[in-house]
Structure formats: structure tokens, C-alpha cells
Design an enzyme around this catalytic site. Structure first.
Site, PDB file in Angstrom:
ATOM      1  N   ASP A 207       0.823  -1.223   0.000  1.00 42.82           N
ATOM      2  CA  ASP A 207       0.000   0.000   0.000  1.00 42.82           C
ATOM      3  C   ASP A 207       0.849   1.263   0.000  1.00 42.82           C
ATOM      4  O   ASP A 207       0.433   2.306   0.492  1.00 42.82           O
ATOM      5  CB  ASP A 207      -0.937   0.053   1.232  1.00 42.82           C
TER       6      ASP A 207
ATOM      7  N   HIS B  81      -4.207  -1.774  -6.217  1.00 42.45           N
ATOM      8  CA  HIS B  81      -3.375  -0.649  -6.666  1.00 42.45           C
ATOM      9  C   HIS B  81      -4.284   0.479  -7.139  1.00 42.45           C
ATOM     10  O   HIS B  81      -4.969   0.345  -8.142  1.00 42.45           O
ATOM     11  CB  HIS B  81      -2.449  -1.098  -7.801  1.00 42.45           C
TER      12      HIS B  81
HETATM   13  P1  GDP Z   1      -0.353   0.209  -3.832  1.00 44.98           P
HETATM   14  O1  GDP Z   1      -1.085  -1.071  -3.500  1.00 44.98           O
HETATM   15  O2  GDP Z   1       1.078   0.187  -3.419  1.00 44.98           O
HETATM   16  O3  GDP Z   1      -0.534   0.619  -5.254  1.00 44.98           O
HETATM   17  O4  GDP Z   1      -1.017   1.344  -2.928  1.00 44.98           O
HETATM   18  P2  GDP Z   1      -2.578   1.606  -2.642  1.00 44.98           P
HETATM   19  O5  GDP Z   1      -3.251   1.977  -3.889  1.00 44.98           O
HETATM   20  O6  GDP Z   1      -3.162   0.489  -1.833  1.00 44.98           O
HETATM   21  O7  GDP Z   1      -2.487   2.820  -1.621  1.00 44.98           O
HETATM   22  C1  GDP Z   1      -1.998   4.042  -1.966  1.00 44.98           C
HETATM   23  C2  GDP Z   1      -3.115   5.064  -1.763  1.00 44.98           C
HETATM   24  O8  GDP Z   1      -2.545   6.334  -1.621  1.00 44.98           O
HETATM   25  C3  GDP Z   1      -4.050   5.186  -2.953  1.00 44.98           C
HETATM   26  O9  GDP Z   1      -5.331   5.525  -2.519  1.00 44.98           O
HETATM   27  C4  GDP Z   1      -3.447   6.322  -3.767  1.00 44.98           C
HETATM   28  O10 GDP Z   1      -4.402   7.015  -4.565  1.00 44.98           O
HETATM   29  C5  GDP Z   1      -2.959   7.200  -2.665  1.00 44.98           C
HETATM   30  N1  GDP Z   1      -1.750   7.966  -2.979  1.00 44.98           N
HETATM   31  C6  GDP Z   1      -0.651   7.558  -3.681  1.00 44.98           C
HETATM   32  N2  GDP Z   1       0.305   8.514  -3.660  1.00 44.98           N
HETATM   33  C7  GDP Z   1      -0.205   9.531  -2.923  1.00 44.98           C
HETATM   34  C8  GDP Z   1       0.302  10.789  -2.501  1.00 44.98           C
HETATM   35  O11 GDP Z   1       1.434  11.148  -2.780  1.00 44.98           O
HETATM   36  N3  GDP Z   1      -0.509  11.557  -1.726  1.00 44.98           N
HETATM   37  C9  GDP Z   1      -1.756  11.180  -1.355  1.00 44.98           C
HETATM   38  N4  GDP Z   1      -2.478  11.997  -0.591  1.00 44.98           N
HETATM   39  N5  GDP Z   1      -2.279   9.997  -1.728  1.00 44.98           N
HETATM   40  C10 GDP Z   1      -1.511   9.190  -2.501  1.00 44.98           C
END
Ligand code: GDP
Length: 428
Positions: free
Chosen positions: A13, A41
Site C-alpha cells: 500500500d 493498486h
Molecule cells: P499500492 O497497492 O502500493 O498501489 O497502494 P494503494 O493503492 O493500496 O495505496 C496508496 C493510496 O494512496 C491510494 O489511494 C493512492 O491514490 C494514494 N496515494 C498515492 N500517492 C499519494 C500521494 O502522494 N498523496 C496522497 N495523498 N495519496 C496518494
């Protein structure tokens, strides 16, 4: 720089999907090489907001070819449902832009059920499974009780093989868990409803990738979860059942000789962890609640509130080491904008001894965090796109992180949308 793996450094995440979506501008092919529909993701771009589970995040960029490699847990039901969801929102998913490995094993209908049953049996000792059938799937694969996607091209043998597996699995279901057995009719329905639908996408993706590489195509390997959830290097038994680390990318993709020119490790500016297991820098109470709300820390797949904590430099340095990360993207820096003092875990005290090395899993339950508090910047940074324009406290936070873990930060993400990115000392 030809090949790149985008991997999670902590518990998952971290924002891998968001970074893959950004990087696909420079890559031709995106490959998922492990894990399954338990991923979540989240990608936000001009096409909308998507939570991708099994589909590679490159599916949202026109012109990018996406591959599900032999290492993934290929769940025809979840995959087909997800394909229908994204196509209904105007995203093209065709055999031209999605290729499924004929050597990928199929996640079978009983895997999810067995996952649930085992978590129920474990009760308060449960591992915190997402109940997507991942552990039973990989266990069966290791036992060779598995069906390869390519077997669908041999329909009679496929059905016969599936029924043999059903008979074997029904023994476990009925005699161990006291459940109803699966029947031929149930499996025929499953084959018609899902397997037949994904068949046109199945091909020899290993050969495809090797040839594409010879032609100079650039490949991005997209991991699921993070170092601390890796089957071999994570916090056993609170890991996933596959290898999430970059070293597995060539193997799980069907391109065992692939060289990784870059390994981009994604580090969230603070820590989160979904489910069970040791989490040394965990925060509780009001401060935790505020951080969870600010970061919208609820699982993309399960909706579960994520446990939150301070940036853990011990775990992060370990994560970087096992990933052999060559660079870091720090995500969600904007989420820390309202903290006057930002807690950082710089070492652990294990039985009274201070250490900066990540200990053996069994020792983690006795580890206490050694904390430092860095100055916060107390202003909105989500509109900033240049390193020089970041407040000096935010710059300090990032440089403190990169110095502590010994790996350069090349990207800083300050929002979930594609363009909310700062490039730092980046050589293209
Ligand atoms: P992944 O499984 O590694 O792709 O991550 P997730 O999607 O589960 O969690 C990352 C969350 O953080 C998602 O809701 C993204 O839209 C959000 N996100 C990613 N980068 C940023 C950021 O730089 N700032 C903010 N506020 N949200 C972010």
C-alpha cells in the site's frame, strides 16, 4: 534504462500503482509477476479513479502492453469481473494490450473458500488473510496440484484434470472442515462463465517478453505488497505466499534472464500495515486516528482500516536491502503537512539492546521503537512540483530519510493524481 521493477519497501500500500501509472509514459510493457487479486493498486488519472487488483496498472495507458506472468495467482473469476468493470468505464482490454501467461496457474473455486475456513479455524491467531485464496493457491501449486492456463487449449484433458483436483480437494473440504463438496456442475459453470472468457488472452508470454526485449522494448515489472510481506524475507508467518521482491520479477514473468537496470522502491512517508503481525512503530489513539484520516488509510480491496505508524527507518533500510533498490520514490508526503513534529523510528531496542538492523521475526515482538521528532512544515505542499519550492523542513525530512537508508530519493509524490510529483536529482 531498459528494465525497471517497481516494488514496495514496507508492508504494501505504498502507492506502487500510482508510480507505475506515472512511469508507463516511458515503458512499453508492464508485467505483474506475483500475487493475485488480493492487490489493490489505486490509480487516479485522466480516465478516472481505479482500484486495480489483478490487472497491471499499465492497462490505463494507451499503447502499453500488459502481461500477467507465470508467477501470478490467476483467478479467472476475479480477472474477468475486473476486466468487465474497467471496460465498462471506457478502458480497452483486448488480446493486443493484455497477455496472460499460458504457464500461469489457475486459482480454483475452492481456494477462496479454503482460505476463509482456515482463517476461521485460526480464530484469534489468524494471519490476517484477505481471503482471496492466495495461500491455498500457492500451497497447491508447490504440490503440483495445479492447472495451467494453457491447459484450456486442451479442453478434454483440462476438464479431466480439474475433476481429479476436485476429488482430491473435496477430501479436505468434507473430512477436515465438514463442508459441502464441489460438484461437476459447479465446475462446468465456472469454466463457462470465466475460463472461456479469458482464453483469447492466453499465450506464451515468456517468449513474447524475451523477443520484445531483443527488439529493444522497455519493460516495467510491477510488484504487489512489499518487502516485509515477502514469503522468504518478510515477517513470517504474516507474509503473503509469493515472493514480492524484485529478484523474483524475472522468474515470475517468464523472462528468467531479464536484467533489472532500475529497482524503484516505493516508501510511504509514514508506515501503514493491513492485518496482523508485529509493527514496531505503530501509533495509537488520537494521533493515529488523525494520520489515518489524513492519509485515507483504508484497504483498497477490503476497506479495512489500516494500522498506521511513524516512518520506520529500521524496517525501511531492511526493505531496501532485500529489494536491492537503486532508488526511492517517497509517496504521500503531503499527508504529513499538518504535523508540527513528525515522529520517526530510528532504531529498535530489543531486550534493552539498541539496534538499527531489522531483527529475526520472532524477536520483533520484544522490539521497542527509538523515536526522533523532526520539524514539520505545517503548510499545504500538494501543489508544489519542484524540489527547490518544498519548505526546508520537508526537504530535511526527505534527505534525512535518504541518508538514513543509504539510497537516493528520485521522486516525491505529493498527491494521488498522476501529475502530483516532484523529481529530485533525477537523471532520465
Ligand atoms: P499500492 O497497492 O502500493 O498501489 O497502494 P494503494 O493503492 O493500496 O495505496 C496508496 C493510496 O494512496 C491510494 O489511494 C493512492 O491514490 C494514494 N496515494 C498515492 N500517492 C499519494 C500521494 O502522494 N498523496 C496522497 N495523498 N495519496 C496518494
Amino acid at each position: 534504462m531498459k528494465n525497471c521493477a517497481v516494488v514496495g519497501i514496507n508492508w504494501g500500500d505504498e502507492g506502487k500503482g500510482r508510480m507505475v501509472d506515472l512511469l508507463t509514459e516511458d515503458y512499453d510493457i508492464v508485467v505483474r509477476y506475483q500475487g493475485g487479486g488480493n492487490a489493490g493498486h489505486t490509480v487516479i488519472n485522466e480516465k478516472g479513479k481505479f482500484a486495480l487488483h489483478l490487472l497491471p496498472s499499465g492497462i490505463l495507458r494507451d499503447g502499453v502492453i500488459n502481461v500477467l506472468g507465470n508467477g501470478v495467482a490467476l483467478d479467472p473469476e476475479n480477472l474477468w469481473t475486473e476486466m468487465e468493470q474497467v471496460t465498462s468505464r471506457g478502458v480497452a482490454v483486448t488480446p493486443e494490450n493484455l497477455k496472460i501467461s499460458d504457464r500461469a496457474s489457475l486459482l480454483l473455486p475452492w481456494h477462496r473458500r479454503l482460505d476463509e475456513l482456515e482463517e476461521m479455524r485460526l480464530a484469534d491467531k489468524k494471519y490476517g488473510s484477505t481471503k482471496q485464496g492466495i495461500a491455498p493457491f500457492y500451497s497447491d501449486k508447490a504440490q503440483k496440484k495445479t492447472l495451467l492456463a494453457g491447459e484450456l487449449f486442451y479442453p478434454e484433458e483440462f476438464r479431466e484434470h480439474l475433476l481429479e483436483l476436485m476429488e482430491w480437494k473435496n477430501l479436505t473440504l468434507t473430512r477436515i472442515y465438514g463442508e459441502k463438496p464441489y460438484t461437476e456442475t459447479m465446475l462446468d459453470e465456472w469454466m463457462d462463465a470465466y475460463c472461456e472468457k479469458i482464453k483469447p488472452f492466453i499465450c506464451d508470454t515468456g517468449m513474447y517478453l524475451r523477443e520484445a526485449s531483443e527488439q529493444g522494448k522497455k519493460i516495467l515489472f510491477e510488484a504487489q505488497l512489499g518487502s516485509l510481506r515477502d514469503l522468504d524475507y518478510g515477517i513470517c508467518p504474516y507474509t503473503t505466499s509469493s515472493n514480492a521482491i524484485a529478484a523474483y520479477a524475472p522468474i515470475g514473468s517468464g523472462f528468467p534472464g531479464a536484467r533489472l537496470d532500475r529497482v524503484l522502491g516505493i516508501v510511504k512517508a509514514y508506515s501503514t500495515c493491513v492485518g496482523e503481525g508485529p509493527f514496531v512503530s505503530e501509533m495509537f489513539g488520537e494521533a493515529a486516528e488523525r494520520l489515518r484520516e489524513a492519509g485515507a488509510e483504508y484497504g483498497a480491496k477490503t476497506g479495512r482500516p489500516r494500522r498506521v505508524g511513524a516512518l520506520d527507518l529500521v524496517a525501511t533500510a531492511y526493505g531496501i536491502e532485500v529489494q536491492a533498490a537503486t532508488e526511492i520514490a517517497v509517496t504521500k508526503l503531503d499527508v504529513l503537512s499538518n504535523m508540527e513534529k513528525i515522529p520517526v523510528c530510528t532504531a529498535y531496542l530489543v531486550n534493552g539492546k539498541k539496534t538499527s538492523r531489522f531483527p529475526f521475526p520472532a524477536a520483533l515482538k520484544d522490539a521497542e521503537p527509538v523515536m526522533e521528532y523532526l520539524d514539520g512544515w505545517m503548510c499545504d505542499i500538494s501543489g508544489i512540483r519542484k524540489w527547490e519550492q518544498l519548505p526546508k523542513e520537508a526537504q530535511n525530512y526527505v534527505t534525512y530519510l535518504e541518508k538514513s537508508v543509504g539510497c537516493p530519493v528520485t521522486y516525491i509524490s505529493v498527491g494521488p493524481e498522476r501529475d502530483c510529483i516532484i523529481l529530485k536529482d533525477k537523471e532520465k
